[in-house]
Write a protein that holds these residues in place. Sequence first.
Motif, PDB file in Angstrom:
ATOM      1  N   LYS A  73      42.860  65.321  18.832  1.00 48.72           N
ATOM      2  CA  LYS A  73      42.878  64.507  18.069  1.00 48.72           C
ATOM      3  C   LYS A  73      44.005  64.243  18.446  1.00 48.72           C
ATOM      4  O   LYS A  73      45.044  64.054  18.749  1.00 48.72           O
ATOM      5  N   VAL A  74      43.253  63.312  19.622  1.00 46.54           N
ATOM      6  CA  VAL A  74      44.721  62.332  20.584  1.00 46.54           C
ATOM      7  C   VAL A  74      44.123  60.890  20.377  1.00 46.54           C
ATOM      8  O   VAL A  74      43.345  60.428  20.412  1.00 46.54           O
ATOM      9  N   ILE A  75      45.084  60.208  20.200  1.00 48.64           N
ATOM     10  CA  ILE A  75      44.615  58.797  19.302  1.00 48.64           C
ATOM     11  C   ILE A  75      45.216  58.215  20.953  1.00 48.64           C
ATOM     12  O   ILE A  75      46.749  57.418  21.007  1.00 48.64           O
ATOM     13  N   GLY A  76      44.773  56.822  21.416  1.00 46.09           N
ATOM     14  CA  GLY A  76      45.190  56.814  22.727  1.00 46.09           C
ATOM     15  C   GLY A  76      43.957  55.349  23.184  1.00 46.09           C
ATOM     16  O   GLY A  76      42.998  55.314  22.527  1.00 46.09           O
ATOM     17  N   LEU A  77      44.457  53.580  23.681  1.00 50.96           N
ATOM     18  CA  LEU A  77      42.918  53.144  23.686  1.00 50.96           C
ATOM     19  C   LEU A  77      42.383  53.390  25.033  1.00 50.96           C
ATOM     20  O   LEU A  77      42.763  54.134  25.680  1.00 50.96           O
ATOM     21  N   LYS A  78      41.076  52.672  25.001  1.00 49.14           N
ATOM     22  CA  LYS A  78      40.130  53.378  26.470  1.00 49.14           C
ATOM     23  C   LYS A  78      40.831  52.844  26.791  1.00 49.14           C
ATOM     24  O   LYS A  78      40.478  53.983  28.544  1.00 49.14           O
TER      25      LYS A  78
END
Length: 532
Positions: free
Chosen positions: A366-371
């Motif tokens: 579960k990685v949160i990063g910008l497109k």
Amino acid sequence: MVVLAASICTRSGKPLLSRQFRPMPRSRVDGLLAAFPKLIPVNSQHTTVETNDVRFVYQPFEELYVLLITNKGSNILQDIKTLSLLVRLISSLTPAMSEPAILHHAFDLLCGFDEIVSLGYKENVSLSQVRNVLEGESHEEKIQEIIARNKEAEAKEELKRRAKQLEMQRREQQRLNQASSRSSLPGGYGGGGGGGGGQGGYSSVPRYDQPPQQEYRTSSPAVSSQQQQQSQKPKFSGSGMKLGKKGKQSDLINAALGSEQDVEMDEPVYQQQNEPEPEVAPETEVSADVLEKVEQDSIHVTIKEQLSLTLLRDGGLESFELKGDLDLRITDTAQAKIKLTLSPKDYSELQFKQHPNVAKFTGSDKVIGLKDPSRSFPVGQGLGVLRWRMTSKDESNVPLNVTVWPQPRGDGTSDVAVEYELEAQHLTLKNVVISIPVPSGSLPSVTGEADWRLSGNSFVWTIDTIDSENSNGSLEFRCQGEADDFFPVSVGFAASGSLADVEVAKAVLIENGEEQTFSQERILTVDKYEIV
């Protein structure tokens, strides 16, 4: 060298949708689309056909054709790229490529065609940009929603503050009334008070000159009746002693403040305290301000969850909903290009939703990063990058199990046993409030030591902290009323931690993969917790 029209038609040439980018009569477009299928050679592998006037660049799509009508001088390579983008847009908007689906999404498709081609020339846009335009998100609208939520939160805080002030004033007034009555009565009255002469004792109070109190009693009969009941409370032996323990602190406050504060209280204040909203609503609404603050680093993560549930008094869960969001705040520009990784836990029961500019989760991580990795997170302001929601019918998901068990005695009174037990051992609950309705005018007799009070028609039990080391407790009281009179029960608290156990494990710079230090704050509050 332009695109004349973008169209979708059936295999037989029946037009379903067509957008003209240059002036063309409808009859001309209908004729071109009707003639188009007849121009395609049998078993042809090409995607273009030409007539004397126009060129068709097309792509078969199940039982339909997606095609561009261009002039013969148009750039064929550019037209193929334009057609490819149109096909991807159609696929994203209508997963089922059928005639009913095309007609259903016709308006969105036409708007998408206009974003891709303008006056016959392709715009320099990507599919994600077109989708963002079609979603029609408004930054100004979001700002207004945030302002409205802030105003609502401020109004709630003001209501809580005023309600607490009214409650304190009411208690101080009751204590002063009782103290004045006892100090001004003849010396022989105190000996007969224990024999049940409460009503006769109160009737003698108006003979003394107390203008503010007299005005308060005559302005509202309901308030006068309540004041009479409060003046009789010291006559009781069992519960009266327990109220005395809590009242000593109020007496000290009264001595420090002096009697002038009560003289300044006017009639509208007393009328306002009889309204149900200020008395009942704040009892179980606990602010997160009671939790310890976290020292924020240049990268700060705030995880907030709100719980709403309804339990049945006989056991079982009627409804359960948990909503959460993760807010990221960065104050250092050098750390704006990062990605966050959640702790490797089982999140199968959670429904995640990312910010439109944040990439979707792929795989087990579960990685949160910008497109767009080249972009940076906003600096100096919070951004809600992730939301989640959880619904369940499993009672084991309830963080704090509260049991209220009334037992009627047959003489109009009931013995009420209240018990709580912490189920979510990883949470630390603060300022837990259990509010139990009681019949009007009744005075509970409590067994055991506890921090409790009467607020209006509610018995309110407050527990300062519930954690793994102090995970359960109980209280018993006797009160007038039947079993149904003590429901619904309301519970409120604020907790440090996440009920879904959502946690950020690390923050990494995208450029060099170097881990960054960050601070993290996890808060759980209660929107609704009822036992019916």
